[in-house]
Design a protein around this motif. Structure first.
Motif, mmCIF file in Angstrom:
data_model
loop_
_atom_site.group_PDB
_atom_site.id
_atom_site.type_symbol
_atom_site.label_atom_id
_atom_site.label_comp_id
_atom_site.label_asym_id
_atom_site.label_seq_id
_atom_site.Cartn_x
_atom_site.Cartn_y
_atom_site.Cartn_z
ATOM 1 N N ASP A 268 0.786 -1.234 0.000
ATOM 2 C CA ASP A 268 0.000 0.000 0.000
ATOM 3 C C ASP A 268 0.818 1.283 0.000
ATOM 4 N N LEU A 269 2.137 1.181 0.174
ATOM 5 C CA LEU A 269 2.957 2.379 0.279
ATOM 6 C C LEU A 269 4.228 2.259 -0.546
ATOM 7 N N HIS A 270 4.544 3.321 -1.252
ATOM 8 C CA HIS A 270 5.878 3.478 -1.846
ATOM 9 C C HIS A 270 6.596 4.533 -1.020
ATOM 10 N N ILE A 271 7.811 4.235 -0.605
ATOM 11 C CA ILE A 271 8.542 5.129 0.290
ATOM 12 C C ILE A 271 9.812 5.643 -0.372
ATOM 13 N N GLU A 272 10.054 6.936 -0.196
ATOM 14 C CA GLU A 272 11.312 7.574 -0.592
ATOM 15 C C GLU A 272 11.907 8.263 0.631
ATOM 16 N N ILE A 273 13.191 8.509 0.586
ATOM 17 C CA ILE A 273 13.869 9.336 1.584
ATOM 18 C C ILE A 273 14.426 10.543 0.849
ATOM 19 N N VAL A 274 14.041 11.751 1.308
ATOM 20 C CA VAL A 274 14.474 12.969 0.635
ATOM 21 C C VAL A 274 15.205 13.878 1.608
ATOM 22 N N ASP A 275 16.034 14.745 1.049
ATOM 23 C CA ASP A 275 16.668 15.787 1.845
ATOM 24 C C ASP A 275 15.585 16.741 2.331
ATOM 25 N N ALA A 276 15.502 16.947 3.644
ATOM 26 C CA ALA A 276 14.419 17.751 4.216
ATOM 27 C C ALA A 276 14.475 19.206 3.760
ATOM 28 N N ASP A 277 15.641 19.696 3.364
ATOM 29 C CA ASP A 277 15.776 21.091 2.941
ATOM 30 C C ASP A 277 15.537 21.269 1.451
ATOM 31 N N THR A 278 16.078 20.351 0.636
ATOM 32 C CA THR A 278 16.015 20.526 -0.819
ATOM 33 C C THR A 278 14.950 19.669 -1.494
ATOM 34 N N GLY A 279 14.473 18.611 -0.822
ATOM 35 C CA GLY A 279 13.537 17.695 -1.453
ATOM 36 C C GLY A 279 14.194 16.698 -2.384
ATOM 37 N N ARG A 280 15.518 16.742 -2.474
ATOM 38 C CA ARG A 280 16.234 15.813 -3.368
ATOM 39 C C ARG A 280 16.191 14.399 -2.798
ATOM 40 N N VAL A 281 15.918 13.413 -3.683
ATOM 41 C CA VAL A 281 15.863 12.011 -3.261
ATOM 42 C C VAL A 281 17.262 11.546 -2.877
#
Length: 434
Positions: A268-281
Motif C-alpha cells: 500500500d505504500l511506496h517510500i522515498e527518503i528525501v533531503d528535508a531542505d532541498t527535497g532531493r531524493v
C-alpha cells in the motif's frame, strides 16, 4: 516467533503472484500501482488536477521516475483548497480530523473508504501473526471505543487471525491499567511507549504480583533503548516496533525478529527518503525525511507526501529473509529543542536518559522562560528526584548542552492529577527548529 515469512506470503497473494514475492515482483507491482494512482489523482483530485510543477508525461517507466513529481505537504492536506479528495464524500465511511503541527488553526482531514479500511485490517491481521500466536490473549492499550480507530482496527485484525484481543482502560490512571493487566494476564500487548512504559514501571514499584508478557507491539512514538530494557526486565518482553500514521492508513512498517529496521507495507505504500531542505531524493542508507505515496487508496490518494518523520532505507537484505524494504527510524523532523546559540537537543535523548532511571514511572519535560528545564516526575520513591537530576547533569550530551546555553535543571514530583498514560511524549514550552 515466526519472523516475517507469514507476512511475505500474504504480500505475495495480495500483489497477485501467488507465491513468496521476489524484489522484482514487488517493484513491478509498485510501478503498476503508482501509474494507476498518478493517473486517477490527476483526473479526479481537484488538488492534483491543478497542482503546479506536474510533469508533461505522467507515466512512469521506472520507480525512480517518481522524483519528477512535486511533493505534497501536511499544509496542503490541512488547507483542503483545492481538495485532495478523489471521490464523492458519500463514498467515505471514515473521516479523521487531526491537528497539524506548525499550522495555526488548521487540521488535516482524511477520508477512508471501505476498501481502505479493509486493507488496514488485513495488514494488521497478517502483521500481528508474526508476533502473536492464534489463541493468545492480546492487551490493546490504544483507544479502541470509536469504530475504525486504530485500536478498533487492530482488534479486528487480531480477531481474524485467531487471537483474543481485549481493550485496556487507557483513559484513566495508570493504576487502573496495571490492575487490568494483572487480571488479564496477556501473552502480548500493543500500545504507545509512554503507556506501556508507565504501566511496567508502576507494576515494578507497587509490590504487587509480577507479570510476564512475551511480546509487545509498540507504535505511534519513538522507542528508546531504556524503554526496551525496562520492558525486558519487568515483563520479560520482546519489543517489536511499528511505524505508521493516519496518512499511511495507520499501518506503515513493522519490525521482525532481527530487530534491524521495520519492513515497509509495500502492498500500500511506496517510500522515498528525501533531503528535508532541498527535497532531493537520497540513496539507500542516507538519512532524510520519509516521503510516502499511497498505492491502492482511491478516495484520498497522497503523492510524494512529506511525513515529517526522519529515517533511512536499509541497503542490505534482512537476516529474517524478507524481501520487503526496511525502514530505519531516526526521530521527528523539526523537533530538536533549540537551546540558543545554535545548540540543540533531540527529545529522544532526553526521554532515554530520564526513563533509564528505574524509579521513574512517567514524566513531563517543560522549558520555562527559556532558561529553566523542569522535569515533573511520576514516582513512588522521592529519591528518584535526585537521581534524575544527577543523570541529566552528568549526561554526555544533555549536561554540556544545557550548561553552555545557561539553562538550569529543576526536577520535581508532578502535581496531581498525574499525566494521562495514553499519550505521546513531547517536550513542552520550547522552540523547535528544522
Amino acid at each position: 516467533m515466526t519472523g516475517l515469512g507469514t507476512l511475505d506470503a500474504w504480500v505475495g497473494r495480495t500483489i497477485g503472484v501467488g507465491w513468496l514475492p521476489t524484489r522484482r515482483d514487488l517493484d513491478a507491482y509498485q510501478l503498476r500501482c503508482l501509474n494507476e494512482t498518478i493517473g486517477k489523482a490527476r483526473v479526479e483530485s481537484p488538488f492534483y488536477r491543478s497542482l503546479a510543477g506536474w510533469p508533461e508525461t505522467s507515466h512512469l517507466d521506472e520507480l525512480k521516475d517518481i522524483d519528477r513529481f512535486p511533493l505534497t505537504t501536511a499544509d496542503d492536506l490541512a488547507r483542503g483548497d483545492p481538495s485532495l479528495i478523489a471521490l464523492p464524500l458519500r463514498d467515505a465511511v471514515r473521516l479523521v480530523t487531526i491537528p497539524t503541527s506548525g499550522t495555526s488553526g488548521r487540521q488535516k482531514r482524511l477520508f477512508f473508504t471501505e476498501a481502505d479500511i479493509e486493507a488496514t485490517v488485513a495488514y494488521f491481521e497478517h502483521g500481528m501473526a508474526t508476533l502473536v500466536r492464534p489463541g493468545s490473549c492480546v492487551a490493546i492499550a490504544f483507544p479502541a471505543e470509536r469504530p475504525d480507530s486504530v485500536g478498533d482496527l487492530l482488534m479486528r485484525g487480531l480477531d481474524r487471525m485467531g487471537a483474543i484481543p481485549v481493550a485496556l482502560p487507557v483513559d484513566g490512571p495508570v493504576e487502573a491499567l496495571v490492575a487490568a493487566l494483572r487480571e488479564l494476564q496477556p501473552a502480548a500487548i500493543a500500545g504507545m511507549p509512554v503507556t506501556l512504559g508507565a504501566a511496567a514501571r508502576c507494576m515494578a514499584a507497587d509490590g504487587g504480583p509480577p507479570l510476564r508478557i512475551e511480546t509487545a507491539l509498540v507504535s505511534a512514538d519513538s522507542v528508546s533503548p531504556s524503554f526496551r530494557t525496562a520492558l525486558a526486565v519487568i515483563w520479560g518482553t520482546e519489543v517489536f516496533e511499528h511505524w505508521g500514521m493516519t496518512e499511511t492508513g495507520y499501518g506503515g512498517a513493522l519490525g521482525c525478529d532481527a530487530h534491524d529496521g521495520l519492513h515497509v507495507r509495500e502492498t500500500d505504500l511506496h517510500i522515498e527518503i528525501v533531503d528535508a531542505d532541498t527535497g532531493r531524493v537520497l540513496p539507500d542508507g542516507s538519512e532524510g525525511e520519509i516521503v510516502i505515496t499511497t498505492l491502492r487508496r482511491r478516495g484520498l490518494p497522497l503523492l510524494r507526501y512529506r511525513t515529517g518523520d526522519s529515517g533511512s532505507i536499509a541497503e542490505s537484505p534482512c537476516r529474517c529473509g524478507s524481501v520487503l524494504r526496511r525502514l530505519r527510524l531516526a526521530g521527528r523532523i523539526g523537533e530538536p529543542v533549540a537551546l540558543g546559540d545554535g545548540k540543540r537537543l533531540r527529545p529522544e535523548v532526553i526521554d532515554d536518559a530520564i526513563f533509564a532511571v528505574t524509579g521513574v514511572i512517567d514524566f513531563l519535560v517543560e522549558f520555562r522562560s527559556g532558561r529553566h528545564m523542569v522535569v515533573g516526575l511520576v514516582t513512588s520513591d522521592p529519591r528518584t528526584v535526585d537521581e534524575v537530576r544527577s543523570v541529566l547533569r552528568s549526561h554526555p550530551a544533555i549536561g554540556p548542552a544545557l550548561r553552555a546555553a545557561g539553562i538550569d535543571i529543576a526536577v520535581e514530583i508532578a502535581v496531581d492529577p498525574p499525566p494521562p498514560p495514553c499519550r505521546k511524549r513531547r517536550v513542552l514550552g520550547v522552540e523547535h527548529v528544522a
